[in-house]
Design a protein around this motif. Structure first.
Motif, PDB file in Angstrom:
ATOM      1  N   UNK A  49       0.873  -1.165   0.000  1.00 43.12           N
ATOM      2  CA  UNK A  49       0.000   0.000   0.000  1.00 43.12           C
ATOM      3  C   UNK A  49       0.911   1.215   0.000  1.00 43.12           C
ATOM      4  N   UNK A  50       0.815   2.025  -1.055  1.00 46.90           N
ATOM      5  CA  UNK A  50       1.680   3.196  -1.196  1.00 46.90           C
ATOM      6  C   UNK A  50       0.901   4.466  -0.900  1.00 46.90           C
ATOM      7  N   UNK A  51       1.548   5.369  -0.180  1.00 40.53           N
ATOM      8  CA  UNK A  51       0.991   6.688   0.098  1.00 40.53           C
ATOM      9  C   UNK A  51       2.167   7.633   0.319  1.00 40.53           C
ATOM     10  N   UNK A  52       2.090   8.852  -0.185  1.00 36.08           N
ATOM     11  CA  UNK A  52       3.189   9.801   0.041  1.00 36.08           C
ATOM     12  C   UNK A  52       3.189  10.394   1.444  1.00 36.08           C
ATOM     13  N   UNK A  53       2.162  10.082   2.261  1.00 30.21           N
ATOM     14  CA  UNK A  53       2.085  10.666   3.610  1.00 30.21           C
ATOM     15  C   UNK A  53       1.831   9.653   4.724  1.00 30.21           C
ATOM     16  N   UNK A  54       1.169   8.541   4.415  1.00 37.78           N
ATOM     17  CA  UNK A  54       0.688   7.631   5.453  1.00 37.78           C
ATOM     18  C   UNK A  54       1.261   6.221   5.338  1.00 37.78           C
ATOM     19  N   UNK A  55       1.248   5.526   6.469  1.00 38.26           N
ATOM     20  CA  UNK A  55       1.601   4.112   6.511  1.00 38.26           C
ATOM     21  C   UNK A  55       0.404   3.343   7.043  1.00 38.26           C
ATOM     22  N   UNK A  56       0.371   2.053   6.747  1.00 33.81           N
ATOM     23  CA  UNK A  56      -0.725   1.187   7.180  1.00 33.81           C
ATOM     24  C   UNK A  56      -0.339   0.494   8.484  1.00 33.81           C
ATOM     25  N   UNK A  57      -1.303   0.415   9.380  1.00 40.06           N
ATOM     26  CA  UNK A  57      -1.107  -0.248  10.675  1.00 40.06           C
ATOM     27  C   UNK A  57      -2.322  -1.123  10.934  1.00 40.06           C
ATOM     28  N   UNK A  58      -2.099  -2.253  11.611  1.00 40.47           N
ATOM     29  CA  UNK A  58      -3.201  -3.144  11.984  1.00 40.47           C
ATOM     30  C   UNK A  58      -3.165  -3.372  13.484  1.00 40.47           C
ATOM     31  N   UNK A  59      -4.314  -3.159  14.121  1.00 41.58           N
ATOM     32  CA  UNK A  59      -4.417  -3.328  15.566  1.00 41.58           C
ATOM     33  C   UNK A  59      -5.370  -4.475  15.880  1.00 41.58           C
ATOM     34  N   UNK A  60      -4.888  -5.371  16.716  1.00 38.67           N
ATOM     35  CA  UNK A  60      -5.716  -6.465  17.192  1.00 38.67           C
ATOM     36  C   UNK A  60      -6.088  -6.222  18.644  1.00 38.67           C
TER      37      UNK A  60
END
Length: 149
Positions: free
Chosen positions: A121-132
């Motif tokens: 997943x590409x974004x010039x500003x954000x990163x992906x996170x997953x919370x369980x």
């Protein structure tokens, strides 16, 4: 006869419970990387001469591209908000990328994408996170590079 029927019923119920997949929480967040870089802990643990550039973000001139790498980091989410857990996991991933990059002679990681479960997943500003329910995770993939100062 009745005890045999009860045992058979219990066996069937237990088998059905074991065959049912567990429904674990997996909440996806897109978070600004700048929030991580602005953390006081990031200022302490990240080399201020080292740079991180998300895919699509403007970079200085790339003098040399080296190997690519992945950092998959998790943190304990208990007692933290999901957002705080995301920032901690992302900081840990950045530290790992920086440490590996330095061993290769790089001064930056460029073209960083989120790489959770090998899904880019590409974004010039954000990163992906997953919370369980207990664990928060961030996976980042990027290219180690030498960039112009």
């Amino acid at each position: 006869m009745k005890p045999a029927l009860c045992a058979a019923a219990l066996t069937l119920c237990a088998g059905a419970l074991l065959a049912t997949p567990a429904l674990a929480r997996d909440t996806k967040y897109m978070m600004p990387l700048q929030e991580v870089l602005d953390m006081p802990e990031a200022k302490e643990k990240l080399d201020d001469s080292f740079r991180f550039y998300l895919s699509g973000q403007k970079t200085p001139k790339v003098l040399e591209r080296l190997d690519s790498g992945v950092s998959n980091r998790k943190t304990n989410g208990v007692g933290k908000s999901d957002e705080d857990g995301c920032r901690w996991a992302a900081l840990s991933a950045l530290i790992a990328l920086q440490d590996t990059a330095k061993t290769k002679g790089a001064n930056a990681v460029v073209d960083i994408v989120s790489y959770y479960k090998k899904n880019e997943v590409a974004s010039p500003t954000d990163y992906e996170c997953h919370a369980g329910a207990v664990v928060v995770g961030v996976a980042l993939k990027g290219t180690y590079a030498k960039v112009a100062p």
